[in-house]
Write an enzyme that holds these catalytic residues in place. Structure first.
Site, PDB file in Angstrom:
ATOM      1  NE  ARG A 180      53.407  41.471  -3.677  1.00 42.79           N
ATOM      2  CZ  ARG A 180      53.918  40.320  -3.234  1.00 42.79           C
ATOM      3  NH1 ARG A 180      53.602  39.195  -3.814  1.00 42.79           N
ATOM      4  NH2 ARG A 180      54.737  40.316  -2.216  1.00 42.79           N
ATOM      5  CG  ASP A 186      39.388  25.142 -24.562  1.00 42.97           C
ATOM      6  OD1 ASP A 186      38.185  25.346 -24.806  1.00 42.97           O
ATOM      7  OD2 ASP A 186      39.791  24.543 -23.541  1.00 42.97           O
ATOM      8  NE  ARG A 229      30.982  37.012 -17.321  1.00 41.22           N
ATOM      9  CZ  ARG A 229      30.620  37.297 -16.084  1.00 41.22           C
ATOM     10  NH1 ARG A 229      29.738  38.250 -15.838  1.00 41.22           N
ATOM     11  NH2 ARG A 229      31.122  36.626 -15.057  1.00 41.22           N
TER      12      ARG A 229
HETATM   13  C1  LIG Z   1      25.020  37.865 -15.339  1.00 41.76           C
HETATM   14  C2  LIG Z   1      25.931  37.258 -14.305  1.00 41.76           C
HETATM   15  C3  LIG Z   1      25.793  37.577 -12.984  1.00 41.76           C
HETATM   16  C4  LIG Z   1      26.650  37.017 -12.021  1.00 41.76           C
HETATM   17  N1  LIG Z   1      26.504  37.370 -10.703  1.00 41.76           N
HETATM   18  C5  LIG Z   1      27.351  36.865  -9.770  1.00 41.76           C
HETATM   19  C6  LIG Z   1      27.245  37.216  -8.383  1.00 41.76           C
HETATM   20  O1  LIG Z   1      26.401  37.996  -8.009  1.00 41.76           O
HETATM   21  N2  LIG Z   1      28.130  36.706  -7.513  1.00 41.76           N
HETATM   22  C7  LIG Z   1      29.108  35.808  -7.888  1.00 41.76           C
HETATM   23  O2  LIG Z   1      29.869  35.358  -7.050  1.00 41.76           O
HETATM   24  N3  LIG Z   1      29.220  35.436  -9.182  1.00 41.76           N
HETATM   25  C8  LIG Z   1      28.390  35.948 -10.138  1.00 41.76           C
HETATM   26  N4  LIG Z   1      28.520  35.581 -11.449  1.00 41.76           N
HETATM   27  C9  LIG Z   1      29.597  34.654 -11.806  1.00 41.76           C
HETATM   28  C10 LIG Z   1      29.047  33.240 -12.078  1.00 41.76           C
HETATM   29  O3  LIG Z   1      28.452  32.674 -10.926  1.00 41.76           O
HETATM   30  C11 LIG Z   1      30.174  32.317 -12.582  1.00 41.76           C
HETATM   31  O4  LIG Z   1      31.152  32.204 -11.563  1.00 41.76           O
HETATM   32  C12 LIG Z   1      30.846  32.854 -13.822  1.00 41.76           C
HETATM   33  O5  LIG Z   1      29.902  33.253 -14.774  1.00 41.76           O
HETATM   34  C13 LIG Z   1      31.751  31.772 -14.422  1.00 41.76           C
HETATM   35  O6  LIG Z   1      30.926  30.763 -14.926  1.00 41.76           O
HETATM   36  P1  LIG Z   1      31.395  29.240 -14.947  1.00 41.76           P
HETATM   37  O7  LIG Z   1      31.741  28.766 -13.591  1.00 41.76           O
HETATM   38  O8  LIG Z   1      30.353  28.475 -15.691  1.00 41.76           O
HETATM   39  O9  LIG Z   1      32.707  29.365 -15.877  1.00 41.76           O
HETATM   40  P2  LIG Z   1      34.148  28.641 -15.794  1.00 41.76           P
HETATM   41  O10 LIG Z   1      34.783  28.931 -14.504  1.00 41.76           O
HETATM   42  O11 LIG Z   1      34.815  29.050 -17.049  1.00 41.76           O
HETATM   43  O12 LIG Z   1      33.785  27.144 -15.822  1.00 41.76           O
HETATM   44  C14 LIG Z   1      33.225  26.535 -17.006  1.00 41.76           C
HETATM   45  C15 LIG Z   1      32.544  25.273 -16.571  1.00 41.76           C
HETATM   46  O13 LIG Z   1      33.527  24.362 -16.055  1.00 41.76           O
HETATM   47  C16 LIG Z   1      32.999  23.674 -14.945  1.00 41.76           C
HETATM   48  N5  LIG Z   1      33.849  23.966 -13.783  1.00 41.76           N
HETATM   49  C17 LIG Z   1      34.915  24.822 -13.739  1.00 41.76           C
HETATM   50  N6  LIG Z   1      35.486  24.814 -12.537  1.00 41.76           N
HETATM   51  C18 LIG Z   1      34.755  23.966 -11.785  1.00 41.76           C
HETATM   52  C19 LIG Z   1      34.821  23.526 -10.436  1.00 41.76           C
HETATM   53  N7  LIG Z   1      35.778  23.959  -9.590  1.00 41.76           N
HETATM   54  N8  LIG Z   1      33.896  22.666 -10.003  1.00 41.76           N
HETATM   55  C20 LIG Z   1      32.935  22.188 -10.811  1.00 41.76           C
HETATM   56  N9  LIG Z   1      32.808  22.561 -12.112  1.00 41.76           N
HETATM   57  C21 LIG Z   1      33.703  23.430 -12.584  1.00 41.76           C
HETATM   58  C22 LIG Z   1      31.560  24.106 -14.775  1.00 41.76           C
HETATM   59  O14 LIG Z   1      30.733  23.230 -15.502  1.00 41.76           O
HETATM   60  C23 LIG Z   1      31.537  25.461 -15.438  1.00 41.76           C
HETATM   61  O15 LIG Z   1      30.255  25.829 -15.926  1.00 41.76           O
HETATM   62  C24 LIG Z   1      27.670  36.111 -12.409  1.00 41.76           C
HETATM   63  C25 LIG Z   1      27.806  35.795 -13.772  1.00 41.76           C
HETATM   64  C26 LIG Z   1      26.961  36.343 -14.717  1.00 41.76           C
HETATM   65  C27 LIG Z   1      27.147  35.995 -16.177  1.00 41.76           C
END
Ligand SMILES: Cc1cc2nc3c(=O)[nH]c(=O)nc-3n(C[C@H](O)[C@H](O)[C@H](O)COP(=O)(O)OP(=O)(O)OC[C@H]3O[C@@H](n4cnc5c(N)ncnc54)[C@H](O)[C@@H]3O)c2cc1C
Length: 283
Positions: free
Chosen positions: A101, A186, A197
């Site tokens: 933007r 962190d 990843r």
């Molecule tokens: C191979 C692969 C395929 C995927 N395919 C898809 C897909 O098809 N569609 C899609 O939408 N996503 C997809 N994702 C994304 C996936 O669902 C996660 O959103 C992403 O990997 C981030 O993971 P995370 O939430 O554990 O990580 P972060 O957001 O870094 O969170 C780390 C941890 O903190 C906690 N946390 C953070 N925020 C919250 C919250 N608001 N509530 C509760 N706990 C929280 C959880 O324990 C979480 O594991 C994919 C990911 C991978 C690796």
């Protein structure tokens, strides 16, 4: 245990894909900060390098994660928008992105290498297979991608020439357009990011960035990174059903003949392993 490597890697540009990069802008802490924080909870504790190393391993093994949060890393990353969309799902980081933007978008797009132009996987609905497309198809697809990118960027420039607002002019630019951001996270959350990843299920293009960040961590926090490889990245989480099946596969009568030392299993870690085996036997 102060890490001298950090000076060499700060600001260095690690190339990713055709136009992207990762640069470590700043880091707060190193392996010694993890140990230092852990000692607050465990008292004076250990002193030697070897003992520091086993403390880091112990913390990682037992998911005592908060000491790893004492290390903070700030990166400057240039990446295609479709990679950024996957990356941004990791919510435990701080992000500040280039603004389309405020500033004009650059004429920079991702084009896959021909060996990355693979057929859709029949097993994994979300990924590509090992099977390459033939040279003619690959050349045509790459040529078409380049032409579309060029066309859309010329159109974007035309909109700007007509004084259309940048925030509107950019909306037809493709997902292959490069963006940039500062990303601060962190070490605990960065390991979680890398566990997901670096896995072969992750899309190749984000894995490339994961691998570069892993290389940076090998230099910046070598003990913590090794512990991450040993206890997270290369470890396996088994369900009850899988453990029951494993129980049939493992020959427990050979257990006493195993040279645990050769597998780097000793002391407290060996006792923990024996506890796990007992759990499988009793399942
Ligand atoms: C191979 C692969 C395929 C995927 N395919 C898809 C897909 O098809 N569609 C899609 O939408 N996503 C997809 N994702 C994304 C996936 O669902 C996660 O959103 C992403 O990997 C981030 O993971 P995370 O939430 O554990 O990580 P972060 O957001 O870094 O969170 C780390 C941890 O903190 C906690 N946390 C953070 N925020 C919250 C919250 N608001 N509530 C509760 N706990 C929280 C959880 O324990 C979480 O594991 C994919 C990911 C991978 C690796």
């Amino acid at each position: 245990m102060i890490n001298e490597n950090i000076k060499e890697i700060i600001g260095k540009e690690y190339k990713c894909l055709n136009k992207g990069f990762v640069r470590l802008i700043d880091i707060m802490g190193d392996d010694s900060s993890i140990v230092q924080a852990a000692r607050v909870s465990y008292g004076k504790g250990t002193k030697s390098v070897n003992e520091d190393l086993s403390l880091i391993n112990y913390l990682m093994r037992n998911r005592h994660t908060s000491p790893f949060e004492m290390v903070e890393l700030k990166f400057h990353i240039k990446l295609p928008i479709f990679v950024a969309r996957q990356w941004i799902r990791h919510r435990t980081a701080n992000v500040n992105e280039y603004s389309g933007r405020y500033s004009e978008m650059k004429n920079e797009f991702y084009i896959p290498e021909s060996e990355q132009l693979r057929l859709q996987s029949a097993i994994n609905k979300q990924g590509r297979s090992e099977e390459l497309v033939d040279n003619e198809t690959s050349d045509t697809v790459i040529e078409q991608m380049k032409n579309t990118q060029e066309f859309l960027f010329t159109e974007y420039e035309n909109f700007l020439d007509k004084k259309i607002a940048r925030e509107i002019a950019r909306i037809n630019l493709p997902l292959s357009t490069y963006t940039e951001w500062y990303w601060k996270i962190d070490l605990h959350n960065l390991f979680h990011f890398l566990e997901l990843r670096l896995d072969h299920h992750a899309q190749y293009e984000i894995r490339v960035y994961g691998e570069v960040i892993a290389d940076i961590l090998k230099l910046a926090v070598p003990y913590a990174y090794t512990a991450f490889e040993d206890y997270m990245l290369n470890s396996v989480n088994l369900s009850k059903k899988e453990l029951t099946a494993l129980k049939e596969i493992i020959s427990f009568d050979k257990f006493d003949q195993i040279n645990f030392d050769s597998h780097r299993l000793k002391g407290r870690e060996l006792s923990e392993f024996k506890e796990k085996i007992k759990k499988i036997i009793n399942i």
